[in-house]
Write an enzyme that holds these catalytic residues in place. Structure first.
Site, short mmCIF file in Angstrom:
data_model
loop_
_atom_site.label_atom_id
_atom_site.label_comp_id
_atom_site.label_asym_id
_atom_site.label_seq_id
_atom_site.Cartn_x
_atom_site.Cartn_y
_atom_site.Cartn_z
N CYS A 17 0.83 -1.20 0.00
CA CYS A 17 0.00 0.00 0.00
C CYS A 17 0.87 1.26 0.00
O CYS A 17 1.97 1.28 0.54
CB CYS A 17 -0.91 0.00 1.22
SG CYS A 17 -2.09 -1.38 1.20
N ASP A 18 0.34 2.29 -0.62
CA ASP A 18 1.06 3.57 -0.68
C ASP A 18 0.64 4.47 0.48
O ASP A 18 -0.11 4.06 1.37
CB ASP A 18 0.87 4.24 -2.04
CG ASP A 18 -0.58 4.59 -2.35
OD1 ASP A 18 -1.41 4.71 -1.42
OD2 ASP A 18 -0.88 4.76 -3.54
N ILE A 19 1.11 5.69 0.46
CA ILE A 19 0.84 6.63 1.55
C ILE A 19 -0.65 6.93 1.71
O ILE A 19 -1.10 7.32 2.78
CB ILE A 19 1.67 7.92 1.36
CG1 ILE A 19 1.74 8.71 2.66
CG2 ILE A 19 1.12 8.76 0.23
CD1 ILE A 19 2.79 9.80 2.66
N VAL A 22 -3.91 2.71 -0.06
CA VAL A 22 -4.44 1.80 -1.07
C VAL A 22 -3.28 1.09 -1.76
O VAL A 22 -2.14 1.55 -1.70
CB VAL A 22 -5.32 2.54 -2.11
CG1 VAL A 22 -6.53 3.16 -1.43
CG2 VAL A 22 -4.52 3.59 -2.86
#
Length: 130
Positions: A17-19, A22
């Site tokens: 997941c990114d910042i 998601v």
């Protein structure tokens, strides 16, 4: 649309997941590739052995349409069906979140084959029963 011929279930890991919380868009390509490789294994085809024989199956184009985001812990399914189009084998792959059956991604992945460094006319897909 054709009927799906293969399905694999996976779970989102935190580090994918990114910042924004998601799944990072690049990670979806890993999911799609894993599903294709598992499909080959289900057909008793070893990607590694093909490579050792000088047969290279390679992606030539990917189109991905993002529909809904996956988040950490989501369990999802990658479903696929294939179609031969000229020299290419086209994998149509869809990703569904299992908790609500939401379509998260629609992808079209075009694969080509080279044998001993030369582009084939796709006949290798027939010999592999793809």
């Amino acid at each position: 649309m054709k009927d799906y011929i293969f399905e694999i279930q996976l779970k989102v890991r935190d580090y994918e997941c990114d910042i924004q919380g998601v799944v990072n868009n690049a990670v979806y390509q890993n999911y799609l590739e894993h599903a294709r490789h598992e499909y080959l294994h289900s057909k008793a085809i070893s990607f590694k052995e093909l490579t050792e024989q000088g047969i290279l199956l390679m992606v030539s184009r990917i189109e991905m349409d993002f529909k809904n985001s996956l988040t950490s812990g989501d369990v999802f399914s990658v479903k696929l069906w294939i179609e031969r189009q000229g020299v290419k084998m086209v994998f149509f792959e869809d990703i569904y979140r299992l908790s609500d059956n939401a379509l998260c991604l629609k992808a079209r992945v075009e694969a080509i084959a080279k044998i001993d460094g030369k582009l084939t006319r796709g006949e290798v897909f027939e010999t592999l029963n793809l």
